[in-house]
Design a protein around this motif. Structure first.
Motif, PDB file in Angstrom:
ATOM      1  N   GLU A 401       0.792  -1.091   0.037  1.00 18.63           N
ATOM      2  CA  GLU A 401      -0.078  -0.006   0.000  1.00 18.63           C
ATOM      3  C   GLU A 401       0.913   1.354   0.254  1.00 18.63           C
ATOM      4  O   GLU A 401       1.947   1.281   0.744  1.00 18.63           O
ATOM      5  CB  GLU A 401      -0.620   0.112   1.282  1.00 18.63           C
ATOM      6  CG  GLU A 401      -1.775   1.183   1.422  1.00 18.63           C
ATOM      7  CD  GLU A 401      -2.497   1.249   2.644  1.00 18.63           C
ATOM      8  OE1 GLU A 401      -3.247   2.008   2.935  1.00 18.63           O
ATOM      9  OE2 GLU A 401      -2.167   0.614   3.693  1.00 18.63           O
ATOM     10  N   HIS A 402       0.547   2.104  -0.802  1.00 20.04           N
ATOM     11  CA  HIS A 402       1.207   3.527  -0.749  1.00 20.04           C
ATOM     12  C   HIS A 402       0.514   4.668  -0.396  1.00 20.04           C
ATOM     13  O   HIS A 402      -0.564   5.095  -0.957  1.00 20.04           O
ATOM     14  CB  HIS A 402       1.785   3.844  -2.517  1.00 20.04           C
ATOM     15  CG  HIS A 402       2.803   4.689  -2.559  1.00 20.04           C
ATOM     16  ND1 HIS A 402       2.728   5.268  -3.890  1.00 20.04           N
ATOM     17  CD2 HIS A 402       3.470   5.285  -1.767  1.00 20.04           C
ATOM     18  CE1 HIS A 402       4.118   6.030  -3.672  1.00 20.04           C
ATOM     19  NE2 HIS A 402       4.465   6.150  -2.385  1.00 20.04           N
ATOM     20  N   LEU A 403       1.118   5.201   0.776  1.00 17.81           N
ATOM     21  CA  LEU A 403       0.201   6.315   1.232  1.00 17.81           C
ATOM     22  C   LEU A 403       0.822   7.538   0.935  1.00 17.81           C
ATOM     23  O   LEU A 403       2.235   7.601   1.104  1.00 17.81           O
ATOM     24  CB  LEU A 403       0.285   6.289   2.846  1.00 17.81           C
ATOM     25  CG  LEU A 403      -0.318   4.917   3.376  1.00 17.81           C
ATOM     26  CD1 LEU A 403      -0.029   4.757   4.826  1.00 17.81           C
ATOM     27  CD2 LEU A 403      -1.894   5.154   3.208  1.00 17.81           C
ATOM     28  N   ILE A 404       0.362   8.550   0.415  1.00 15.04           N
ATOM     29  CA  ILE A 404       0.895   9.907  -0.062  1.00 15.04           C
ATOM     30  C   ILE A 404       0.666  10.978   0.565  1.00 15.04           C
ATOM     31  O   ILE A 404      -0.769  11.355   0.579  1.00 15.04           O
ATOM     32  CB  ILE A 404       0.919   9.800  -1.634  1.00 15.04           C
ATOM     33  CG1 ILE A 404       1.445   8.782  -2.332  1.00 15.04           C
ATOM     34  CG2 ILE A 404       1.278  11.096  -2.169  1.00 15.04           C
ATOM     35  CD1 ILE A 404       1.246   8.783  -3.706  1.00 15.04           C
ATOM     36  N   VAL A 405       1.257  11.930   0.883  1.00 17.98           N
ATOM     37  CA  VAL A 405       0.917  13.523   1.288  1.00 17.98           C
ATOM     38  C   VAL A 405       1.474  14.193   0.257  1.00 17.98           C
ATOM     39  O   VAL A 405       2.602  14.159   0.287  1.00 17.98           O
ATOM     40  CB  VAL A 405       1.257  13.774   2.689  1.00 17.98           C
ATOM     41  CG1 VAL A 405       0.900  15.100   2.831  1.00 17.98           C
ATOM     42  CG2 VAL A 405       0.589  12.660   3.590  1.00 17.98           C
ATOM     43  N   SER A 406       0.788  14.832  -0.693  1.00 18.43           N
ATOM     44  CA  SER A 406       1.141  15.864  -1.627  1.00 18.43           C
ATOM     45  C   SER A 406       0.963  17.336  -1.284  1.00 18.43           C
ATOM     46  O   SER A 406      -0.115  17.710  -0.464  1.00 18.43           O
ATOM     47  CB  SER A 406       0.557  15.675  -3.028  1.00 18.43           C
ATOM     48  OG  SER A 406       0.886  16.623  -3.761  1.00 18.43           O
ATOM     49  N   ALA A 407       2.211  18.137  -1.279  1.00 17.46           N
ATOM     50  CA  ALA A 407       1.991  19.490  -0.937  1.00 17.46           C
ATOM     51  C   ALA A 407       1.264  20.299  -1.930  1.00 17.46           C
ATOM     52  O   ALA A 407       0.968  19.609  -2.849  1.00 17.46           O
ATOM     53  CB  ALA A 407       3.309  20.167  -0.738  1.00 17.46           C
ATOM     54  N   ASP A 408       0.717  21.524  -1.689  1.00 20.26           N
ATOM     55  CA  ASP A 408       0.256  22.318  -2.786  1.00 20.26           C
ATOM     56  C   ASP A 408       1.539  22.571  -3.749  1.00 20.26           C
ATOM     57  O   ASP A 408       2.084  23.610  -3.358  1.00 20.26           O
ATOM     58  CB  ASP A 408      -0.159  23.570  -2.396  1.00 20.26           C
ATOM     59  CG  ASP A 408      -0.997  24.451  -3.412  1.00 20.26           C
ATOM     60  OD1 ASP A 408      -0.571  24.223  -4.513  1.00 20.26           O
ATOM     61  OD2 ASP A 408      -2.195  25.109  -3.226  1.00 20.26           O
ATOM     62  N   ILE A 409       1.762  21.748  -4.750  1.00 21.29           N
ATOM     63  CA  ILE A 409       3.041  21.830  -5.625  1.00 21.29           C
ATOM     64  C   ILE A 409       2.908  23.184  -6.225  1.00 21.29           C
ATOM     65  O   ILE A 409       4.217  23.805  -6.085  1.00 21.29           O
ATOM     66  CB  ILE A 409       2.827  20.644  -6.338  1.00 21.29           C
ATOM     67  CG1 ILE A 409       3.258  19.436  -5.745  1.00 21.29           C
ATOM     68  CG2 ILE A 409       4.100  20.771  -7.545  1.00 21.29           C
ATOM     69  CD1 ILE A 409       3.205  18.198  -6.419  1.00 21.29           C
TER      70      ILE A 409
END
Length: 648
Positions: A401-409
């Motif tokens: 499983e891949h958990l991702i937190v993306s910033a406001d790029i």
């Protein structure tokens, strides 16, 4: 990579739209670049969908979404709602064909992940769909190829072939209008399902599902695949390797709206890369010639321009004299015992940047220690698509499983641009780390994600030979244990010295007083102050470059086309700042890595010389990408760097 969520079943008269929005809001941090949505009334084939180049919280205030919301809320209407929060990896968000959901002929699809063999899949499809840039279209084309010509839909066989063909970590919510079926598929477990009274909720993360306490959530992972037959209003999870399931064609079906128009292509550089390459290569040769007579350590090759370095009568440097071996004092068995907490835990969080050491760490935890793992990535805008593809390869092959937190790029890149622009007006080697301040929030989010998922430990792959203490030395501070600890382990007095240095730089360079200040400050807190609990793989397993590279080749790990090394190729910032260091002081991170490898007995001096020469060569394609995504003129930036006074 992105976030997908939705509801399948009779939604009429329920509060499903509020629950759908609650899931999408939770998943927004997986992708801020666009929000897409689709709903279908199966009885009338009435389809409503939209794709907005806005984050979820802004998109739901639009008239387009409000109309969609009214449709979903109407009594007795939709039996399907799909949503997608996008982290852009293929094509710009300005073109709706690059966003999701994909609506193509008889298909509606939302997709989370990266198809790493997209080109090969499309080559096997005779369809206009191959011209579309989004990798999701490869999956739709392949499904069409398998099912469109058949009288019956051999669900089990189609799903087996689909899993065999589509490579990487990929999760799909699929609707086939021709078959009247909704399908949920996951190759790596990043998809959760919950049944509440015949209404099925799905989400990329378990925590996003509604009413988790009252209703059990199931993690989907091939060969278990969910299918819902809209004709009979029945759904279930099937092991497609054991159960043979076929469906006939619905009595009536109508093609959905076809989306094929493409207005913009994938990212292409606006830089004259050939001219940029000439500038960078000319500077590299000038530096190489000018530093031939600079004194270097007779043992490790570090030059006299390394800050604070001193040589003894034999020519050996003070860094060598104070070096502490990176060989681990603990064993892999010790790591296993720590990770399992005496046998009471069976799942851990593994940091996954997409670089070689984090990928090797994930392999070791899952394959060699035999533990269950969830991978975690903080995407701050300088994670390259190459790194994302390698993340997908690892999670797909290892079924993690891949958990991702993306910033406001978009915001993050503006912050970087502001700081680079300020730096170029008054260059200072000690403030170069400001370019990377935005990634330091990783530590805060790693702890947050770990707690959200009930995981007791985070495993990182911090290679002790990659320590670059010269960066803090240029800022007037001393990194404790020079080559055996990270910068965040500096003593309090050295942290104060570094803060004092930055305070002076900010006072004399007003360009640093920009919108990035709060982001930089919170990044500092996350890196230097915020408490963290994690284990470093290389406290238990000796790092060896040849072993790491050989291991990753098992996964068809992808290398950068503009360099031979596997180090830092997933970091969009490294080629930029290493060119600066090499130009101004005649060495870079590559020199410090090879110096430590010499000290550990991994390389001879002659081998290290050749690798330093090779790896310090400029990377114009990567330099161009960095400037382009920030909105900087790469040619002018390169010229400005070459004009900085040299320290040799």
């Amino acid at each position: 990579m992105c976030g997908i969520a939705g509801v399948i079943g009779n939604l009429g008269g329920s509060n499903s739209i509020e629950e759908f929005e609650a899931m999408a809001e939770v998943l927004e941090r997986r992708g801020h670049d666009a929000f897409g949505f689709a709903a279908l009334d199966y009885a009338t084939r009435d389809l409503r969908f939209g794709k907005l180049s806005l984050p979820f919280r802004k998109a739901i205030r639009s008239d387009e979404y409000k109309n969609f919301r009214s449709f979903v809320s109407a009594s007795g209407k939709p039996e399907l709602v799909f949503g997608h929060t996008r982290l852009a990896t293929h094509g710009g968000t300005g073109d709706s064909a690059n966003n999701q959901p994909v609506v193509y002929k008889d298909w509606i699809v939302v997709h989370n992940g990266i198809i790493t063999n997209e080109k090969e899949v499309k080559e096997g499809i005779s369809s206009d769909i191959c011209a579309l840039p989004l990798d999701t279209y490869a999956s739709v084309g392949f499904l069409s190829k398998l099912s469109d010509s058949a009288d019956t839909f051999d669900f089990s066989e189609v799903m087996r072939q689909f899993n065999a063909e589509i490579k990487g970590a990929n999760n799909f919510a699929i609707y086939s209008a021709k078959r009247g079926l909704s399908i949920l598929f996951s190759s790596n477990g990043s998809l959760y399902l919950q049944n509440r009274d015949g209404r099925w909720y799905f989400s990329s993360e378990k925590r996003a599902l509604p009413l988790q306490e009252q209703y059990e959530a199931t993690q989907l992972l091939f060969p278990n695949v969910f299918v819902y037959d809209h004709r009979n209003t029945k759904g279930g999870i099937y092991d497609v390797t054991k159960e043979e399931i076929s469906f006939g064609t619905p009595e009536s079906s109508a093609p959905l709206k076809e989306v094929t128009k493409v207005q913009t292509a994938e990212y292409t550089s606006h830089v004259d890369v050939v001219e940029l390459g000439r500038i960078l290569e000319r500077e590299f040769k000038l530096v190489s010639d000018a530093t031939k007579n600079v004194k270097r350590c007779t043992k490790c090759l570090l030059p006299a321009t390394f800050p604070g370095i001193v040589f003894d009568s034999s020519g050996e440097c003070s860094i060598c004299a104070g070096y502490q071996s990176a060989k681990p004092k603990l064993t892999k068995d010790d790591l296993y015992n720590r990770l399992t907490n005496g046998g009471t835990q069976d799942k851990v969080l593994v940091s996954l940047s997409g670089g070689r050491d984090s990928c090797f760490t994930l392999h070791t935890v899952v394959k060699e220690l035999g533990l269950k793992a969830s991978a975690f990535t903080y995407d701050w805008g300088m994670v390259t698509d190459l790194a994302r593809r390698n993340q997908s390869r690892m999670c797909g092959d290892l079924k993690v499983e891949h958990l991702i937190v993306s910033a406001d790029i978009e915001k993050k890149r503006k912050y970087i641009k502001d700081n680079v622009s300020a730096w170029l007006r008054r260059p200072s080697l000690g403030t170069i780390p400001l370019f990377m301040a935005g990634d330091k929030h990783y530590f805060y989010y790693a702890e947050k994600v770990k707690k959200e998922n009930g995981l007791h430990l985070n495993v990182m792959g911090e290679n002790k030979l990659e320590k670059t203490g010269f960066k803090t030395r240029f800022a007037g501070a001393e990194q404790s244990g020079e080559n055996s600890s990270m910068a965040y382990s500096m003593s309090t007095s050295n942290k104060i010295k570094m803060l004092s240095f930055y305070g002076t730089e900010f006072a004399v360079n007003p360009g640093y007083w920009n919108t990035s200040l709060w982001d930089t400050f919170t990044g500092y807190l996350s890196y230097y102050v915020y408490p963290r609990t994690y284990l470093n793989l290389f406290d238990y397993v000796e790092w060896n470059e040849n072993v790491v590279d050989a291991t990753l080749k098992q996964y068809d790990w992808e290398y950068s086309p503009d360099c031979a090394t596997s180090w830092r190729i997933g970091d969009g910032t490294a080629p930029f700042y290493n060119f600066i260091y090499h130009s101004v002081v005649g060495f870079s991170e590559n020199d410090t890595l090879r110096a430590n490898q010499i000290r550990e007995g991994h390389l001879t001096i002659e081998q290290a010389k050749a690798l330093i020469e090779r790896d310090n060569h400029p990377r114009p394609e990567s330099f161009a990408w960095y400037c382009d995504v920030l909105g900087l003129d790469a040619i002018e930036v390169a010229k400005a760097i070459t004009r900085i006074p040299k320290l040799y």
